[in-house]
Scaffold this active site. Structure first.
Site, short mmCIF file in Angstrom:
data_model
loop_
_atom_site.label_atom_id
_atom_site.label_comp_id
_atom_site.label_asym_id
_atom_site.label_seq_id
_atom_site.Cartn_x
_atom_site.Cartn_y
_atom_site.Cartn_z
CD GLU A 1 -47.96 65.14 -20.16
OE1 GLU A 1 -48.92 65.52 -19.34
OE2 GLU A 1 -47.05 64.31 -19.62
CD GLU B 1 -55.77 74.94 -20.48
OE1 GLU B 1 -55.96 74.61 -21.85
OE2 GLU B 1 -54.67 74.82 -20.02
CB CYS C 1 -50.77 73.04 -18.56
SG CYS C 1 -49.46 72.13 -17.63
N GLY D 1 -49.26 70.41 -25.47
CA GLY D 1 -49.75 71.64 -26.08
C GLY D 1 -51.40 71.59 -25.91
CB SER D 2 -54.23 73.47 -27.64
OG SER D 2 -53.90 72.94 -28.92
CG ASN E 1 -47.52 76.77 -21.15
OD1 ASN E 1 -46.94 76.25 -21.80
ND2 ASN E 1 -48.12 76.50 -20.19
P1 NAD Z 1 -50.59 74.39 -29.45
O1 NAD Z 1 -51.37 73.35 -29.60
O2 NAD Z 1 -50.95 75.66 -30.16
O3 NAD Z 1 -48.88 74.37 -30.02
C1 NAD Z 1 -48.20 73.25 -29.37
C2 NAD Z 1 -47.22 73.18 -30.30
O4 NAD Z 1 -47.89 72.57 -31.67
C3 NAD Z 1 -46.34 74.15 -30.99
O5 NAD Z 1 -44.97 73.63 -31.08
C4 NAD Z 1 -46.74 74.37 -32.43
O6 NAD Z 1 -45.83 74.86 -33.23
C5 NAD Z 1 -47.29 72.98 -32.76
N1 NAD Z 1 -48.71 73.08 -33.43
C6 NAD Z 1 -49.58 74.24 -33.64
N2 NAD Z 1 -50.47 73.96 -34.58
C7 NAD Z 1 -50.14 72.65 -35.02
C8 NAD Z 1 -50.80 71.82 -35.91
N3 NAD Z 1 -51.96 72.22 -36.77
N4 NAD Z 1 -50.25 70.52 -36.20
C9 NAD Z 1 -49.19 70.06 -35.65
N5 NAD Z 1 -48.32 70.97 -34.70
C10 NAD Z 1 -49.10 72.10 -34.27
O7 NAD Z 1 -50.59 74.84 -28.00
P2 NAD Z 1 -50.16 76.01 -27.23
O8 NAD Z 1 -51.24 77.03 -27.15
O9 NAD Z 1 -48.49 76.26 -27.72
O10 NAD Z 1 -49.99 75.54 -25.78
C11 NAD Z 1 -51.10 75.75 -24.84
C12 NAD Z 1 -51.75 74.43 -24.40
O11 NAD Z 1 -51.10 73.47 -23.82
C13 NAD Z 1 -52.87 74.66 -23.14
O12 NAD Z 1 -54.05 73.95 -23.48
C14 NAD Z 1 -52.06 74.16 -22.02
O13 NAD Z 1 -52.99 73.75 -21.11
C15 NAD Z 1 -51.17 73.15 -22.69
N6 NAD Z 1 -50.31 72.64 -21.79
C16 NAD Z 1 -50.30 71.26 -21.46
C17 NAD Z 1 -49.19 70.88 -20.53
C18 NAD Z 1 -49.00 69.71 -19.77
O14 NAD Z 1 -48.19 69.31 -19.47
N7 NAD Z 1 -50.15 68.98 -19.79
C19 NAD Z 1 -48.00 71.78 -20.37
C20 NAD Z 1 -48.21 73.25 -20.88
C21 NAD Z 1 -49.19 73.58 -21.70
#
Ligand code: NAD
Length: 408
Positions: free
Chosen positions: A212, A336, A246, A190-191, A115
């Protein structure tokens, strides 16, 4: 591409050689990183446009500009950060002098989401390099243009034994990396689900992890708030990056007495920012992919659309949308949202508002609009949240003097 075990071992050897320890080395690397980013500023902006349709201004304000502030801050403070910190002694240790040394961790892994695909990778990297570490970075495959420019910048700036990028499907690459090599720290953004699985994998080797994650962040409009200001600030915080932030306000709680007036002001602010047809506005981003778009479309049937609601799966467009009459039991209110849909609820008493907010414990961010100091104190003392603003939304993250992150 997957990184081979011998390449990781070469990084470990490079770290062990002590090359990254000195002030001169770290400062040189941070300066080099800043200058390559400046050189590629246009290409970064183009990549962010390709991945998310971010305008040049939004790319600077929320991605490159934040990185530049961070790297400048690190360059300025590096010498002081590296010095041991002197602390008081105590009776048993007299007459000794007592110091805390901040050592590098070693080889760290930084995993970033799509994002804010540039800054959420580069800002943790600045911290890692200022701390004297070597780093493997894993950009999100869902923002491929940005991932590619990040790789180019890092390859051009650093040796492969110091900083290395790995591209591709995170679900394959990350588990392979973590199970085949013991990192000294993992920094994941990430998520929640993926964060949990990374934490479990890292636990096998007792690798420390920073997570995070996402959350459901409320915004409250009290009766005495400055409504025109609140409407514009909510519209900006929510619809920036098409709601894929986020810390975006996830849902709104409006005092019943100002609800109609606020709604009209909010609609006016949205039109002022993105015109009557946001699909043709250069300032309005797109949804990252069809999968996320389908998910957001499924939310639209979970209540009454009172503004917006248009979408186009082919162009990944979804209009800024306001919804009412949403049940707390819907997925819209349990998950979310992470898109340009804003559910609105009204309240009469603060107690009522508090009971809604408490359904999702410890939000990542919290926003309150009021001119009443007592209300401000009450909300802040009763609620636990990661970060937030009074009479603003989202911009707390732009101040590097404030800590960042969620509760826990
Ligand atoms: P995601 O978890 O799908 O992916 C994040 C990263 O993890 C990517 O680099 C991806 O390649 C990797 N990944 C995906 N699947 C994986 C797996 N099974 N095993 C290991 N690594 C894997 O998250 P997203 O959809 O890219 O991001 C969105 C989420 O991130 C939302 O929930 C958002 O709130 C959160 N977010 C949090 C912050 C924060 O600072 N707290 C900031 C931005 C986004």
């Amino acid at each position: 591409m997957q990184i081979q075990a011998d390449a990781l071992q070469a990084m470990r050897n490079y770290f062990k050689s002590g090359a990254t320890m000195t002030y001169a080395f770290r400062k040189k690397q941070l300066l080099a990183l800043r200058s390559t980013v400046l050189k590629y500023q246009d290409a970064i902006s183009e990549a962010l446009y390709a991945d998310l349709k971010k305008s040049e201004e939004e790319s600077f304000a929320t991605e490159t500009g934040l990185f530049l502030t961070e790297v400048n801050f690190a360059i300025k403070n590096l010498r002081r950060w590296m010095q041991p910190k002197y602390v008081s002694s105590n009776l048993l240790n007299l007459p000794s002098s007592n110091r805390i040394y901040r050592d590098p961790l070693g080889v760290v892994l930084i995993i970033a989401p799509w994002n804010y695909p540039f800054q959420l990778l580069m800002i943790p990297l600045v911290g890692a390099l200022a701390g004297g570490n070597c780093a493997i970075v894993k950009p999100s495959e869902l923002a491929p243009a940005t991932a590619s420019i990040v790789e180019r910048i890092l390859n051009e700036t650093f040796s492969a034994t110091y900083v290395k990028t790995t591209l591709g499907d995170g679900a394959i690459i990350v588990p392979a990396l973590i199970t085949n090599f013991r990192f000294d720290h993992i920094f994941y953004t990430g998520s929640i689900d993926v964060g949990r699985s990374i934490y479990q994998m890292a636990a096998a080797d007792l690798v420390p992890v920073t997570l995070e994650l996402g959350g459901k962040s409320p915004a409250i409009i009290e009766e005495d708030a400055n409504l025109p200001v609140a409407a514009r600030r909510i519209a900006l915080g929510k619809f920036l990056n098409a709601g894929q932030t986020c810390v975006a306000p996830d849902y709104l709680l409006l005092h019943q007495n100002v609800k109609d007036q606020f709604m009209n002001l909010l609609k006016k602010a949205i039109t002022e920012f993105y015109t009557d047809d946001p699909s043709s506005s250069n300032d309005f981003c797109k949804i990252i992919n069809k999968h996320r778009h389908d998910k957001l479309v499924s939310f639209l049937s979970q209540g009454k659309i009172v503004y917006g609601g248009a979408y186009n799966r082919e162009t990944l467009y979804m209009a800024p949308t306001l919804m009412e009459e949403v049940s707390m039991e819907t997925s819209l209110m349990k998950e979310e949202i992470f898109g340009p849909i804003l559910p609105l609820f009204s309240f009469n008493t603060r107690e009522e508002a508090f009971s809604v907010v408490s359904r999702n414990a410890n939000p990542l961010a919290f926003y309150l609009f009021t001119n009443n100091n007592e209300a401000e104190k009450e909300w802040i003392s009763r609620l636990r949240f990661g970060g937030g603003c009074v009479n603003n939304a989202v911009w707390q993250v732009a101040n590097h003097h404030l800590p960042f992150g969620g509760v826990g």
